[in-house]
Motif scaffolding. Structure first.
Motif, PDB file in Angstrom:
ATOM      1  N   GLY A  75       0.745  -1.149  -0.077  1.00  0.00           N
ATOM      2  CA  GLY A  75      -0.164  -0.001   0.084  1.00  0.00           C
ATOM      3  C   GLY A  75       0.601   1.070   0.265  1.00  0.00           C
ATOM      4  N   ARG A  76       2.328   1.273   1.080  1.00  0.00           N
ATOM      5  CA  ARG A  76       2.756   2.554   0.625  1.00  0.00           C
ATOM      6  C   ARG A  76       3.614   2.303  -0.598  1.00  0.00           C
ATOM      7  NH1 ARG A  76       5.193   1.099   6.692  1.00  0.00           N
ATOM      8  NH2 ARG A  76       3.702   1.906   8.193  1.00  0.00           N
ATOM      9  N   LEU A  77       3.949   1.518  -1.047  1.00  0.00           N
ATOM     10  CA  LEU A  77       4.656   1.747  -2.272  1.00  0.00           C
ATOM     11  C   LEU A  77       3.924   1.898  -3.065  1.00  0.00           C
ATOM     12  CD1 LEU A  77       6.642  -1.894  -2.155  1.00  0.00           C
ATOM     13  CD2 LEU A  77       8.023   0.722  -2.157  1.00  0.00           C
ATOM     14  N   LEU A  78       2.745   1.683  -2.983  1.00  0.00           N
ATOM     15  CA  LEU A  78       1.645   1.694  -4.296  1.00  0.00           C
ATOM     16  C   LEU A  78       1.323   3.233  -4.490  1.00  0.00           C
ATOM     17  CD1 LEU A  78      -0.238   1.105  -6.698  1.00  0.00           C
ATOM     18  CD2 LEU A  78      -2.144   1.039  -4.421  1.00  0.00           C
ATOM     19  N   VAL A  79       1.566   3.549  -3.603  1.00  0.00           N
ATOM     20  CA  VAL A  79       0.530   5.478  -3.321  1.00  0.00           C
ATOM     21  C   VAL A  79       2.196   6.669  -4.424  1.00  0.00           C
ATOM     22  CG1 VAL A  79       0.399   7.057  -1.200  1.00  0.00           C
ATOM     23  CG2 VAL A  79      -0.724   5.060  -1.035  1.00  0.00           C
ATOM     24  N   GLU A  80       3.472   6.057  -3.658  1.00  0.00           N
ATOM     25  CA  GLU A  80       4.296   6.444  -3.665  1.00  0.00           C
ATOM     26  C   GLU A  80       4.593   6.320  -4.887  1.00  0.00           C
ATOM     27  OE1 GLU A  80       8.968   6.917  -3.063  1.00  0.00           O
ATOM     28  OE2 GLU A  80       8.031   5.828  -2.176  1.00  0.00           O
ATOM     29  N   LEU A  81       4.097   5.130  -5.282  1.00  0.00           N
ATOM     30  CA  LEU A  81       4.049   4.870  -6.979  1.00  0.00           C
ATOM     31  C   LEU A  81       3.097   5.452  -8.116  1.00  0.00           C
ATOM     32  CD1 LEU A  81       5.544   3.320  -9.443  1.00  0.00           C
ATOM     33  CD2 LEU A  81       3.561   2.154  -9.037  1.00  0.00           C
ATOM     34  N   GLU A  82       1.796   5.737  -7.975  1.00  0.00           N
ATOM     35  CA  GLU A  82       1.183   6.834  -8.382  1.00  0.00           C
ATOM     36  C   GLU A  82       1.537   8.012  -8.687  1.00  0.00           C
ATOM     37  OE1 GLU A  82      -0.890   5.352  -9.985  1.00  0.00           O
ATOM     38  OE2 GLU A  82      -1.653   3.641  -9.179  1.00  0.00           O
ATOM     39  N   ALA A  83       1.997   8.845  -7.760  1.00  0.00           N
ATOM     40  CA  ALA A  83       2.933  10.360  -7.619  1.00  0.00           C
ATOM     41  C   ALA A  83       3.741   9.956  -8.396  1.00  0.00           C
ATOM     42  CB  ALA A  83       2.884  10.332  -5.871  1.00  0.00           C
ATOM     43  N   LEU A  84       4.788   9.517  -8.394  1.00  0.00           N
ATOM     44  CA  LEU A  84       5.059   9.211  -9.391  1.00  0.00           C
ATOM     45  C   LEU A  84       5.237   9.078 -10.859  1.00  0.00           C
ATOM     46  CD1 LEU A  84       8.501   7.166  -7.289  1.00  0.00           C
ATOM     47  CD2 LEU A  84       8.099   9.676  -7.928  1.00  0.00           C
ATOM     48  N   LEU A  85       4.001   8.345 -10.871  1.00  0.00           N
ATOM     49  CA  LEU A  85       3.664   8.116 -12.770  1.00  0.00           C
ATOM     50  C   LEU A  85       3.040   9.572 -13.171  1.00  0.00           C
ATOM     51  CD1 LEU A  85       2.120   4.436 -12.319  1.00  0.00           C
ATOM     52  CD2 LEU A  85       4.361   4.991 -12.820  1.00  0.00           C
ATOM     53  N   GLU A  86       2.257  10.243 -12.009  1.00  0.00           N
ATOM     54  CA  GLU A  86       1.810  10.917 -12.221  1.00  0.00           C
ATOM     55  C   GLU A  86       2.992  12.502 -13.060  1.00  0.00           C
ATOM     56  OE1 GLU A  86      -0.779  12.441 -13.033  1.00  0.00           O
ATOM     57  OE2 GLU A  86      -1.328  10.747 -13.352  1.00  0.00           O
ATOM     58  N   GLU A  87       4.198  12.362 -12.002  1.00  0.00           N
ATOM     59  CA  GLU A  87       5.035  13.356 -12.208  1.00  0.00           C
ATOM     60  C   GLU A  87       5.869  12.578 -13.493  1.00  0.00           C
ATOM     61  OE1 GLU A  87       8.963  15.519 -11.709  1.00  0.00           O
ATOM     62  OE2 GLU A  87       6.140  15.812 -11.310  1.00  0.00           O
ATOM     63  N   GLN A  88       6.083  11.367 -13.900  1.00  0.00           N
ATOM     64  CA  GLN A  88       6.267  10.737 -15.035  1.00  0.00           C
ATOM     65  C   GLN A  88       5.722  11.572 -16.436  1.00  0.00           C
ATOM     66  OE1 GLN A  88       9.191   8.929 -15.297  1.00  0.00           O
ATOM     67  NE2 GLN A  88       9.227   7.278 -17.397  1.00  0.00           N
ATOM     68  N   ARG A  89       4.616  11.185 -15.972  1.00  0.00           N
ATOM     69  CA  ARG A  89       3.561  12.184 -17.456  1.00  0.00           C
ATOM     70  C   ARG A  89       4.247  13.783 -17.753  1.00  0.00           C
ATOM     71  NH1 ARG A  89      -1.199  10.025 -18.914  1.00  0.00           N
ATOM     72  NH2 ARG A  89      -1.183   8.992 -17.425  1.00  0.00           N
ATOM     73  N   THR A  90       3.959  14.062 -16.269  1.00  0.00           N
ATOM     74  CA  THR A  90       4.654  14.941 -16.845  1.00  0.00           C
ATOM     75  C   THR A  90       6.348  16.060 -17.164  1.00  0.00           C
ATOM     76  OG1 THR A  90       3.191  16.393 -14.893  1.00  0.00           O
ATOM     77  CG2 THR A  90       4.890  17.449 -15.255  1.00  0.00           C
ATOM     78  N   CYS A  91       6.993  14.912 -17.065  1.00  0.00           N
ATOM     79  CA  CYS A  91       8.477  15.218 -16.904  1.00  0.00           C
ATOM     80  C   CYS A  91       8.330  14.631 -19.349  1.00  0.00           C
ATOM     81  CB  CYS A  91       9.454  13.906 -16.443  1.00  0.00           C
ATOM     82  SG  CYS A  91       9.942  15.518 -14.994  1.00  0.00           S
TER      83      CYS A  91
END
Length: 595
Positions: A551-567
């Motif tokens: 659960g903790r990793l998933l929350v962090e991953l979802e935020a990073l995937l949004e940043e991946q989209r932006t980058c």
């Protein structure tokens, strides 16, 4: 203090005490005795002289003079520099077909990287990412390059002394065409094939005259956008060749003959028009019966993307990885000496070839620095020993091209330098060149972090061919083999390196136009890599994760995937972004574990 230009020259002497007067004129001397693309730059109290034999030499001489002028001691230093290239063709190939299609601004930035490192040929590797006439169903979601894009880029490259070369695959890697009904019948195996235990969609066209005519049509559409009379028709990795519709023919005349009859039929119309035609030599180089069949003007390009050092580590580890690659048709034990083994048949037959190492940025997030350097030095050594005329450094984008462009800047600079003059640049300080000449960071931090973070893959102590464990756990956590899992101690050390790189990056001050983008995309790659480290730390042997950790990793991953989209959108067109993000299999694994 005297300036050492980049790439480092073959001959340089300096005398301190006096130099050119402010505003000294430049005397240009044409001397046919100077080697092709070479030059001599002499500065003293008497003035400045640039000697050259051709336009390229004059360009490189004046660019070197500009670097000297930038030094604060130019007026009190006399220089005498003589230089010329090891390889006449020094190329860089960028994969624009594995989802990431660059914006014009990004392509222009790549031209700046190439100009700095004296790369004189730029190839854009395309499969489906050009807007071919009549093929809208194939490219409509890819944000493809257009004829106008290529003509603009061709003009920009020409103004910088760089040839823009069409690189269009014509045999393997055609899955983006073959998945559409109008092209499905062209496949060697219409039902697909199995690799590494997984079913894959059709990727290779059947080697028929009809399909040769089809790919000729693609070439006829795209090639007129390039002024250079050289093309690359690819023809690498036709995984299914000889296993489906062409199986009987391969049994009768041999797989090599089936392959090269088709490749020759694609090349010949262009050879007849006076084009030089490159083709990847992975299949060709395994068939001794083909060594006397290379048409005049055709150029076998020998690629090898793992260094002899890494190959030795994999072989010495003997953890099953060798057997897995052998099952895919690659005998790693036969490649221990890198390019010497890959090009063995061509060397024995005296067939001219080019060498193609890689940036080692793909399948890595942050690059594989040691492997990139070893691979490029190996390519240059073997190429020079055998009078190869071309060195083509490649930046692929396998599995969604997650690595940001700036991760490949350093390897691209190093490839340009060692293809210009290997012995003078094999130990060049790329981190300093990145910070000082490309990113304009007075702190030196950005270049240092790019190189230091690129060493993390080796720090993990789990030697893998063509990949980093950090990408594998993000892409396929349930398929990781034991040899791809680093020890707890190695993971802890990698975590420390990544967090220190992130901390250091906060003080970086790149003043280049894309400096803010470099910092943001590099921080993103560092954070994704650190998440991968922590996923490896808590992953069970069966690929599952304890629910709370998941659960903790998933929350962090979802935020990073949004940043991946932006980058991604800061450098690349939107087409392909969804496909790239879909490659993050860790998301699905975490959802399953946490449910």
């Amino acid at each position: 203090m005297p300036v050492t230009p980049f790439p480092r020259p073959k001959s340089m002497s300096t005398t301190t005490g006096s130099g050119p007067a402010p505003g000294a004129t430049v005397r240009v001397v044409l001397d046919p005795a100077v080697p092709a693309q070479g030059f001599r730059v002499q500065t003293s109290a008497e003035g400045i002289t640039v000697t050259h034999a051709d336009a390229a030499g004059l360009r490189y001489g004046l660019a070197t003079l500009d670097q000297l002028r930038a030094g604060v001691d130019f007026a009190t230093t006399s220089y005498d520099i003589s230089d010329h290239p090891d390889f006449p063709v020094r190329g860089f190939m960028l994969d624009v077909s594995r989802d990431r299609v660059p914006t014009r601004r990004t392509l222009a930035r790549w031209v700046e990287v190439m100009e700095l490192s004296r790369i004189n040929a730029f190839e854009l590797y395309t499969e489906h990412t050009y807007a071919f006439r009549g093929e809208q169903a194939v490219w409509q979601d890819a944000s493809p390059l257009t004829g106008a894009d290529l003509q603009w880029l061709d003009a920009l490259c020409a103004s910088k002394g760089i040839e823009l070369v069409c690189n269009q695959n014509t045999l393997g890697h055609m899955e983006r065409f073959l998945k559409h009904p109008q092209h499905a019948k062209r496949a060697e195996n219409e039902e697909g094939f199995t690799m590494r235990g997984l079913h894959r969609p059709p990727s290779t066209v059947e080697p028929t005259p009809e399909n040769a005519e089809f790919v000729q049509g693609l070439l006829e559409d795209v090639v007129p956008n390039f002024r250079t009379r050289r093309i690359n028709i690819g023809a690498d990795e036709p995984w299914e060749l000889g296993t489906g519709k062409s199986a009987q023919r391969a049994e009768e005349v041999g797989l090599g003959t089936v392959y090269f009859e088709y490749v020759t039929s694609v090349m010949q119309p262009w050879l007849d028009r006076g084009y030089a035609v490159e083709f990847w030599a992975d299949v060709f180089g395994d068939h001794p019966e083909l060594m006397d069949k290379v048409p005049a003007g055709a150029i076998p390009v020998v690629w090898q993307y793992d260094s002899p050092q890494l190959l030795a580590e994999v072989l010495d580890a003997d953890g099953g990885q060798v057997q897995e690659w052998r099952a895919q048709g690659l005998d790693v034990t036969a490649l221990r000496d890198g390019f010497r083994d890959r090009a063995k048949l061509l060397l024995e037959a005296g067939i001219p070839f080019w060498v193609a190492p890689g940036t080692s940025s793909w399948n890595s997030l942050l690059g594989r620095w040691e492997n990139a350097v070893g691979n490029m030095v190996d390519a240059a050594e073997v190429g020079l020993e055998n009078s190869a005329q071309g060195f083509l450094n490649t930046a692929w984008g396998d599995h969604g091209h997650w690595d940001p462009p700036s991760v490949a800047f350093g390897p691209a600079l190093f490839g340009g330098a060692v293809s210009w003059s290997l012995e003078d640049n094999r130990d060049v300080d790329v981190a300093a060149v990145l910070s000082d000449a490309l990113l304009m960071d007075p702190t030196g931090i950005t270049g240092d972090v790019l190189v230091r973070s690129g060493r993390v893959t080796a720090q993990l102590g789990a030697p893998l061919l063509n990949a980093s464990p950090l990408v594998l756990v993000l892409r396929e956590p349930d398929q990781l083999k034991p040899w791809a899992v680093p020890t707890p101690e190695a993971l802890a050390a990698a975590h420390a390196t990544l967090t220190s790189c992130l901390d250091d990056l906060r003080a970086a001050e790149p003043a280049c136009a894309d400096g803010d983008v470099v910092l943001r995309e590099l921080a993103q790659a560092l954070r994704l890599s650190d998440l991968a480290v922590r996923a490896l730390q808590v992953r069970a042997d069966d690929g599952s994760f304890e629910p709370v950790a998941a659960g903790r990793l998933l929350v962090e991953l979802e935020a990073l995937l949004e940043e991946q989209r932006t980058c991604w959108l800061l450098r690349s067109r939107p087409g392909g972004l969804s496909d790239s993000l879909a490659e993050f299999g860790l998301r699905h694994a975490l959802l399953r574990s946490g449910s």
